[in-house]
Design an enzyme around this catalytic site. Structure first.
Site, mmCIF file in Angstrom:
data_model
loop_
_atom_site.group_PDB
_atom_site.id
_atom_site.type_symbol
_atom_site.label_atom_id
_atom_site.label_comp_id
_atom_site.label_asym_id
_atom_site.label_seq_id
_atom_site.Cartn_x
_atom_site.Cartn_y
_atom_site.Cartn_z
ATOM 1 N N ASN A 163 0.837 -1.122 -0.022
ATOM 2 C CA ASN A 163 -0.031 -0.029 0.099
ATOM 3 C C ASN A 163 0.781 1.160 -0.157
ATOM 4 O O ASN A 163 1.374 1.684 1.120
ATOM 5 C CB ASN A 163 -0.851 0.023 1.280
ATOM 6 C CG ASN A 163 -2.000 1.250 1.266
ATOM 7 O OD1 ASN A 163 -1.545 2.269 0.897
ATOM 8 N ND2 ASN A 163 -3.094 0.920 1.877
ATOM 9 N N LEU A 172 -0.114 4.395 2.053
ATOM 10 C CA LEU A 172 -0.166 4.521 3.703
ATOM 11 C C LEU A 172 1.540 3.947 4.259
ATOM 12 O O LEU A 172 1.651 4.250 5.277
ATOM 13 C CB LEU A 172 -1.061 3.459 4.254
ATOM 14 C CG LEU A 172 -2.511 3.605 4.207
ATOM 15 C CD1 LEU A 172 -3.277 2.638 4.909
ATOM 16 C CD2 LEU A 172 -2.951 5.168 4.587
ATOM 17 N N TYR A 173 2.232 3.447 3.264
ATOM 18 C CA TYR A 173 3.587 2.842 3.737
ATOM 19 C C TYR A 173 4.705 2.936 2.723
ATOM 20 O O TYR A 173 4.207 3.386 1.665
ATOM 21 C CB TYR A 173 3.437 1.210 3.922
ATOM 22 C CG TYR A 173 2.316 0.968 4.978
ATOM 23 C CD1 TYR A 173 2.228 1.371 6.400
ATOM 24 C CD2 TYR A 173 1.154 0.380 4.523
ATOM 25 C CE1 TYR A 173 1.233 1.317 7.179
ATOM 26 C CE2 TYR A 173 0.123 -0.148 5.333
ATOM 27 C CZ TYR A 173 0.270 0.407 6.795
ATOM 28 O OH TYR A 173 -0.930 0.255 7.465
ATOM 29 N N HIS A 174 5.798 3.160 3.190
ATOM 30 C CA HIS A 174 7.003 3.633 2.340
ATOM 31 C C HIS A 174 7.419 2.101 1.416
ATOM 32 O O HIS A 174 8.061 2.603 0.453
ATOM 33 C CB HIS A 174 8.128 4.050 3.082
ATOM 34 C CG HIS A 174 7.622 5.440 3.688
ATOM 35 N ND1 HIS A 174 7.207 5.384 5.014
ATOM 36 C CD2 HIS A 174 7.567 6.782 3.153
ATOM 37 C CE1 HIS A 174 6.891 6.739 5.103
ATOM 38 N NE2 HIS A 174 7.194 7.613 4.230
ATOM 39 N N SER A 205 -2.255 -3.056 8.735
ATOM 40 C CA SER A 205 -3.447 -3.291 8.149
ATOM 41 C C SER A 205 -3.452 -2.559 6.840
ATOM 42 O O SER A 205 -3.056 -1.759 6.622
ATOM 43 C CB SER A 205 -4.529 -2.523 9.311
ATOM 44 O OG SER A 205 -5.839 -2.698 8.403
#
Length: 166
Positions: free
Chosen positions: A104, A107-109, A118
């Site tokens: 994702n 939301l994430y790197h 999640s």
């Protein structure tokens, strides 16, 4: 959920227990070429996108609420026509299975950060049947299979347009 025995792999998809979603959008995968490396893990072949790739392949749509950045393909196959896929449909094992994974990116790197979070990872499985019509995009990867018996093989470009018959 995985540590409680749910959402485990492998799974057996039972079509009579699936629910139809009339609002489900088509899944979208960007059509960019990427470079990477093909590894033999001893259980499957894994293609990993190079970290310095300039144009990323994104996965969105379908049931996904976020955009996921494609990172890996796992290729499972067997020596027999009816065995090779990790997952089953109504107890049937396919000759092969291609699993695409992404993280994702909203939301994430990266994959490491997203893997225990999640909505962090998306996995898409494509069951492979042996047929009469060759798939040129899939052939880019399968033509290198004999070179990864004991080592890593570099693939300069892979077209993200793996076609599936629907």
């Amino acid at each position: 959920m995985c540590n409680k025995g749910r959402r485990q792999s492998p799974i057996n998809v039972e079509p009579d227990k699936l629910l139809f979603d009339p609002y489900l959008r088509p899944l979208h995968i960007d059509k960019h070429k990427v470079s990477g490396t093909l590894h033999n893990t001893g259980q499957s072949l894994v293609f990993r996108v190079d970290k310095d790739t300039k144009q990323h392949v994104n996965i969105s749509g379908g049931p996904l609420a976020y955009r996921y950045q494609f990172e890996e393909i796992y290729i499972h196959y067997g020596t027999e026509n009816s065995q090779g896929s990790e997952h089953h449909i109504q107890g049937y094992s396919f000759p092969g299975e291609i699993q695409l994974y992404g993280f994702n990116k909203e939301l994430y790197h990266n994959m490491s950060e997203a893997q225990h979070k999640s909505q962090g990872i998306v996995g898409i499985s494509l069951m492979v049947q042996i047929g009469d019509t060759p798939n040129p995009e899939l052939r880019i990867i399968t033509s290198t299979f004999n070179k990864v018996l004991y080592r890593v093989v570099r693939i300069e470009t892979i077209d993200a347009r793996l076609r599936a018959n629907t």
